[in-house]
Design a protein around this motif. Structure first.
Motif, short mmCIF file in Angstrom:
data_model
loop_
_atom_site.label_atom_id
_atom_site.label_comp_id
_atom_site.label_asym_id
_atom_site.label_seq_id
_atom_site.Cartn_x
_atom_site.Cartn_y
_atom_site.Cartn_z
N ALA A 115 0.77 -1.50 0.32
CA ALA A 115 -0.01 0.26 -0.34
C ALA A 115 0.89 1.18 0.06
O ALA A 115 0.57 2.19 -0.82
N VAL A 116 2.33 1.10 0.43
CA VAL A 116 2.89 2.49 0.94
C VAL A 116 3.68 2.21 -0.55
O VAL A 116 4.46 3.79 -0.55
N THR A 117 4.66 2.01 -0.55
CA THR A 117 5.32 1.18 -1.83
C THR A 117 5.26 1.44 -2.59
O THR A 117 5.81 1.62 -3.47
N GLN A 128 12.30 1.74 3.24
CA GLN A 128 11.63 1.81 2.18
C GLN A 128 9.89 2.19 3.06
O GLN A 128 9.88 3.31 2.33
N VAL A 129 9.93 1.59 3.87
CA VAL A 129 8.08 1.96 4.34
C VAL A 129 7.83 3.06 4.90
O VAL A 129 7.50 4.25 4.78
N THR A 130 9.80 2.96 5.73
CA THR A 130 10.25 4.16 6.88
C THR A 130 9.82 5.89 5.59
O THR A 130 9.06 7.06 5.91
N ALA A 131 10.40 5.88 4.93
CA ALA A 131 10.42 6.41 4.08
C ALA A 131 8.91 7.33 3.54
O ALA A 131 9.13 8.70 3.08
N MET A 132 8.25 6.33 2.67
CA MET A 132 7.36 6.10 2.07
C MET A 132 6.20 7.31 2.82
O MET A 132 5.68 8.26 2.88
N VAL A 133 6.69 6.16 4.77
CA VAL A 133 5.38 7.04 5.32
C VAL A 133 5.67 8.60 5.58
O VAL A 133 4.80 8.93 5.76
N ALA A 152 8.51 16.25 8.66
CA ALA A 152 9.63 16.95 9.00
C ALA A 152 10.79 16.34 9.26
O ALA A 152 12.00 15.69 8.28
N GLU A 153 10.46 14.89 10.35
CA GLU A 153 11.34 14.10 10.37
C GLU A 153 10.49 12.03 10.47
O GLU A 153 9.81 12.50 10.10
N ALA A 154 11.40 11.38 9.84
CA ALA A 154 11.26 9.90 9.93
C ALA A 154 10.53 9.51 10.92
O ALA A 154 11.87 9.91 12.22
#
Lengths: 193, 193
Positions: free
Chosen positions: A111-113, A122-127, A134-136
């Protein structure tokens, strides 16, 4: 629609709340990770998780709770505790009449990537991108909880599929009490750093 | 000492209460099996189990709760639900400050039959003999819950290892409310047959 995403676990339990409305970008309301000490007995750890989850449910008033579906094929050493944490979460929601939906890790990643086999980075970056943060979100459990909530909104068709550019929207329908709760979480996170 | 044994499960959750004192035979206080419909959602099923277990804890006032330790190597299709049922049970005990102990299936079998690999029929037969019951407890989940409670008493050293012959002892320290509860369980079981 407000979704509370929960990445269940005894050692770290990720909680993330997002709001979504058709045609509006998805917004983060709150995120945190509940930790319980590995040395405590199971009942005490589950009580800590249950109390925290119940506090969130009563304050952020989610319309739905999205929980990661745990598979027994996963890491054997942690899977039972994860299932138990998911169980007390589903129980807390049922007590409040809040529907619980389950999504598999690969559904959430897809869903997110766009890929069911995406890694945590990748999941963190897309979230971060989807929620325009502003921050991961850290640790990964926090990002996973937000990803679960986003996944549910998108699969449900309630939210626009990708964020639209523009000034940050308002806090939406959050009540003063809910905003105070979110501020308190933020303050406690800062003091822990 | 009063022990509530719980054989956790979503479809059938066995509950058995026994009393034991040093030098006295182990006595059954109550036994039942909670069932939740397979078609209901997880939260509703866990709520049904939690409510029943909490009712038992408040009425029979166990000194300790003995729960079967679930392994992820067990039947994969049911193990997650079993872990979740065990989790809400441990949570209910923790809320009341009642200690929870875990025993493995082989510990329980060894305690009541002498062999960690005994089958269900052997366990049921020994539970009936140890508790001097007129009928064998049915289904197996009921016998397993009683076996768990007996296992804990014996490992704890609180109860005589084998029953002594003699007239049935009194109800022990059960209060009038507890006896009424046990009678109510018995009546509901008869009406279900």
């Amino acid at each position: 629609m407000r979704v509370l995403g929960i990445d269940p676990g005894l050692t770290r339990c990720g909680l993330g709340v997002v709001d979504g409305l058709p045609g509006r970008r998805v917004q983060m309301v709150a995120v945190d990770v509940i930790r319980t000490p590995a040395g405590s007995d199971l009942g005490a750890r589950l009580l800590g998780i249950s109390d925290a989850v119940e506090g969130w449910m009563d304050q952020v008033r989610p319309d739905v709770v999205a929980v990661e579906r745990v598979f027994s094929q996963n890491n054997v050493s942690t899977v039972m505790g994860t299932a138990q944490a998911a169980g007390v979460t589903a129980l807390a929601a049922a007590r409040r009449g809040i529907p619980v939906v389950m999504h598999t890790p690969s559904e959430v990643k897809a869903a997110v990537t766009g890929s069911g086999r995406a890694d945590k980075a990748q999941v963190t970056a897309m979230v971060q991108r989807i929620l325009q943060l502003a921050e991961a979100p850290r640790p990964a459990d926090a990002a996973d909880a937000l990803a679960l909530a986003i996944c549910h909104l998108w699969r449900d068709g309630t939210a626009a599929v990708m964020p639209v550019r523009g000034p940050n929207a308002s806090k939406g329908g959050a009540t003063a009490a809910q905003q105070a709760w979110v501020a308190a979480i933020e303050a406690s996170k800062k003091s822990r750093r």
